[in-house]
Design an enzyme around this catalytic site. Structure first.
Site, PDB file in Angstrom:
ATOM      1  N   GLU A 139       1.074   0.324   8.410  1.00  0.00           N
ATOM      2  CA  GLU A 139       0.399  -0.009   9.680  1.00  0.00           C
ATOM      3  C   GLU A 139       0.620   1.083  10.733  1.00  0.00           C
ATOM      4  O   GLU A 139      -0.299   1.454  11.458  1.00  0.00           O
ATOM      5  CB  GLU A 139       0.901  -1.352  10.228  1.00  0.00           C
ATOM      6  CG  GLU A 139       0.513  -2.565   9.392  1.00  0.00           C
ATOM      7  CD  GLU A 139      -0.987  -2.749   9.253  1.00  0.00           C
ATOM      8  OE1 GLU A 139      -1.731  -2.365  10.172  1.00  0.00           O
ATOM      9  OE2 GLU A 139      -1.421  -3.257   8.201  1.00  0.00           O
ATOM     10  N   ASP A 180      -1.506   4.541   3.339  1.00  0.00           N
ATOM     11  CA  ASP A 180      -0.588   4.397   2.189  1.00  0.00           C
ATOM     12  C   ASP A 180       0.164   5.709   1.947  1.00  0.00           C
ATOM     13  O   ASP A 180       1.378   5.712   1.709  1.00  0.00           O
ATOM     14  CB  ASP A 180      -1.365   4.021   0.922  1.00  0.00           C
ATOM     15  CG  ASP A 180      -1.727   2.531   0.867  1.00  0.00           C
ATOM     16  OD1 ASP A 180      -1.260   1.784   1.748  1.00  0.00           O
ATOM     17  OD2 ASP A 180      -2.467   2.140  -0.049  1.00  0.00           O
TER      18      ASP A 180
END
EC number: 3.4.24.84
Length: 475
Positions: free
Chosen positions: A336, A419
Site C-alpha cells: 500500500e 508488489d
C-alpha cells in the site's frame, strides 16, 4: 444497395429520435458484451472443479471448492441483478420516467410556493426522489446479496436491524452531501458565464479533496468503530517502515469491519504531512473476531505457541483461522505504501481531474443543443441538472467505457509496481504468503478467463502476482 436503402429511414428521422435510439442501442450493446464475458467466466467456475496443478502448493481442495461455489453464486446473482437493472433503465427511458419525475418535482415545489423560476429547488427535489427510487428498487437485491449469498458463504455478520439502520443512515448521509454540493454546482453553472466549466471543475476538485480529507475522520466513523492501534510490536514496526520511506504517518487505526462482513482490507488516507493508515480487524490475526470466537468456544485462553490445544481446536483453527500474522500485515502495508511512494495516488488524482475538466468542457459545448433535451422528452425546457444527467450519463457512455477499460489496465500495472516495491523492502516472502491467505479468507477464485480478467480485473490474477514475487521470494 438494399442494405443502404434500409438505413435511409433511420437517417431521415429527427435528430432527437436518432440520439435516443443510439443511447438505447449502446446501453444494450454494453450489457450484452458484459453478459458474454460473465458467461465465459461462469463456464470456468462450472468446469474447473479440481485444483489445477500449478495451484497445488497454495490452495487446498476444500478452499478451492468453497471459493468456486461462492464465485458461481455471485456470478449468477450478478446476471439477474444486471438484467433487472438494464430492463429497468430501458423502461424508464421508453416511458419517459425522467421528464415525469421532473414534472412531479415541479408539482411538489408548486405546493410549497416555489414557481418554475426556482429551478435549483426543483432540481434538489428531483434528486431526492430519484435517489430514493434507486435506493428502494435496489434494496431487495442488496438484502438478497447480504442475507442469502454472503450469509451462505460465511461472510455476513449483520443482523437485519443493523442492515436497515445502516441503509437509512447511508441514505441520509448521502443526501447531506449530495444536495448542498449539487445546489452549489448548479448555481455556479448558472452564474459562471462563458467560462462556467472552469469554475464548475474547480468546485468539484475542491469538493473531492475535502471529502477525501474528512471521509475517514468524520464520515466513516458514523458507520464503523475506529480505534487507535494499541502500542506494541506491530505499531512500532509500522512506524519504522513508514519512516524508512519518509511516509509522514500520524496515526494507525483499526476499524471494526467484522460487524459488517468478514472480508478484509487496509488503506491509507490524508494529504501532505498528515497521513493515517487504517487496518480492518479482519486483516489482523490477533484482532480477528473469528479467531476469538474459536478460542471462546474452546473455553481456553490463546497460547502463543499453540501447545496444549486439543486436536479438535487445532483442526478448527486450521480450517477457520482468519487474518495475517504481523510480518504479513507489514508486507501488505509495504504494498500500500508503494502506491504512495511511486506516486500512483497522485497520478490517479491527476487523471481523474483531467477527465473531469474535459467532461465539463464538452458539457459546455453540448448544453445548448436542444435536440439532446428533446431526445429525452424535454421539449419546452432545458434544466441544467437534466443536461448534466443526459450528457454525463448517456452521451458520454461510450467514452466512459473506453476510459474505464484503460484505467483497469493502468491499475493492474500499478499493482505489479507496488508488489515490486514491497519486494524491495525485503517483504517478498511475507507478501507471497499474505496474498495466499487473503485470497483464502475472501474466497477468491484463482482461475479466470483471459478476456473476463483483462476487461474487469483492476488487480492482476493471484498466480501472476505470486509468479512475479517468486523470483525473489527467498531474498
Amino acid at each position: 444497395m438494399g442494405m443502404w436503402a434500409s438505413l435511409d429511414p433511420m437517417w431521415e428521422m429527427p435528430a432527437e429520435k436518432r440520439i435516443f435510439g443510439a443511447v438505447l442501442l449502446f446501453s444494450w450493446t454494453v450489457y450484452l458484451w458484459e453478459t458474454f464475458l460473465a458467461q465465459r467466466q461462469r463456464r470456468i467456475y462450472k468446469t474447473t472443479t479440481h485444483v489445477p496443478l500449478e495451484l497445488g502448493q497454495i490452495m487446498d481442495s476444500e478452499t478451492f471448492e468453497k471459493s468456486r461455489l461462492y464465485q458461481l453464486d455471485k456470478s449468477n446473482f450478478s446476471f439477474w441483478s444486471g438484467l433487472y437493472s438494464e430492463i429497468e433503465g430501458t423502461l424508464i427511458l421508453l416511458f419517459g420516467g425522467i421528464p415525469y419525475l421532473w414534472r412531479l418535482s415541479g408539482r411538489f415545489c408548486g405546493y410549497a410556493g416555489f414557481g418554475p423560476e426556482y429551478e435549483i429547488t426543483q432540481s434538489l427535489v428531483f434528486l431526492l426522489m430519484a435517489t430514493l427510487f434507486s435506493a428502494l428498487t435496489g434494496l431487495p437485491w442488496s438484502l438478497y446479496n447480504t442475507f442469502v449469498i454472503e450469509e451462505k458463504h460465511g461472510f455476513n455478520q449483520q443482523t437485519l436491524g443493523f442492515f436497515m439502520k445502516d441503509a437509512i443512515k447511508k441514505f441520509i448521509v448521502t443526501q447531506c452531501i449530495l444536495l448542498p454540493v449539487s445546489s452549489l454546482l448548479l448555481y455556479i453553472i448558472k452564474i459562471g458565464g462563458d467560462y462556467f466549466f472552469i469554475y464548475a471543475w474547480l468546485f468539484t476538485l475542491v469538493v473531492s479533496l475535502v471529502l477525501v480529507t474528512i471521509y475517514a475522520d468524520y464520515i466513516a466513523p458514523l458507520f464503523d468503530k475506529f480505534t487507535p492501534l494499541p502500542e506494541g510490536k506491530l505499531k512500532q514496526e509500522i512506524e519504522v517502515m513508514a519512516k524508512s520511506i519518509d511516509f509522514p504517518l500520524t496515526k494507525v487505526y483499526v476499524v471494526e469491519g467484522s460487524k459488517r462482513s468478514s472480508h478484509s482490507n487496509a488503506y491509507f488516507y490524508g494529504f501532505f504531512k498528515n497521513k493515517r493508515i487504517v487496518l480492518f480487524d479482519t486483516l489482523l490475526e490477533e484482532y480477528s473476531v473469528l479467531n476469538k470466537d474459536i478460542q471462546e468456544e474452546s473455553g481456553m485462553e490463546p497460547r502463543n505457541d499453540g501447545e496444549g490445544d486439543s486436536e479438535e481446536i487445532k483442526a478448527k483453527i486450521k480450517n477457520k483461522k482468519q487474518g495475517c500474522k504481523n510480518e504479513e500485515v507489514l508486507a501488505v502495508l509495504g504494498h500500500e505504501l508503494g502506491h504512495w511512494k511511486l506516486g500512483h495516488t497522485v497520478k490517479n488524482i491527476i487523471i481523474s481531474q483531467m477527465n473531469s475538466f474535459l467532461c465539463f468542457f464538452l458539457f459546455a459545448v453540448l448544453i445548448g443543443r436542444k435536440e439532446l433535451f428533446a431526445a429525452f422528452g424535454f421539449f419546452d425546457s432545458q434544466p441544467t441538472l437534466i443536461g448534466l444527467l443526459i450528457i454525463f450519463q448517456f452521451i458520454f457512455s461510450p467514452y466512459n467505457e473506453v476510459l474505464s477499460f484503460c484505467l483497469t489496465v493502468l491499475s493492474r500495472r500499478f499493482e505489479f509496481q507496488a508488489d515490486a516495491f514491497a519486494k524491495k523492502l525485503g517483504k517478498a516472502k511475507d507478501l507471497y504468503s499474505a496474498l495466499i491467505k487473503l485470497n483464502k479468507d475472501n474466497l477468491g477464485f484463482p482461475v479466470s478467463d483471459w478476456l473476463f480478467s483483462m476487461w474487469h480485473y483492476s488487480h492482476p490474477p493471484l498466480l501472476e502476482r505470486l509468479q512475479a514475487l517468486k523470483n525473489s521470494k527467498h531474498d
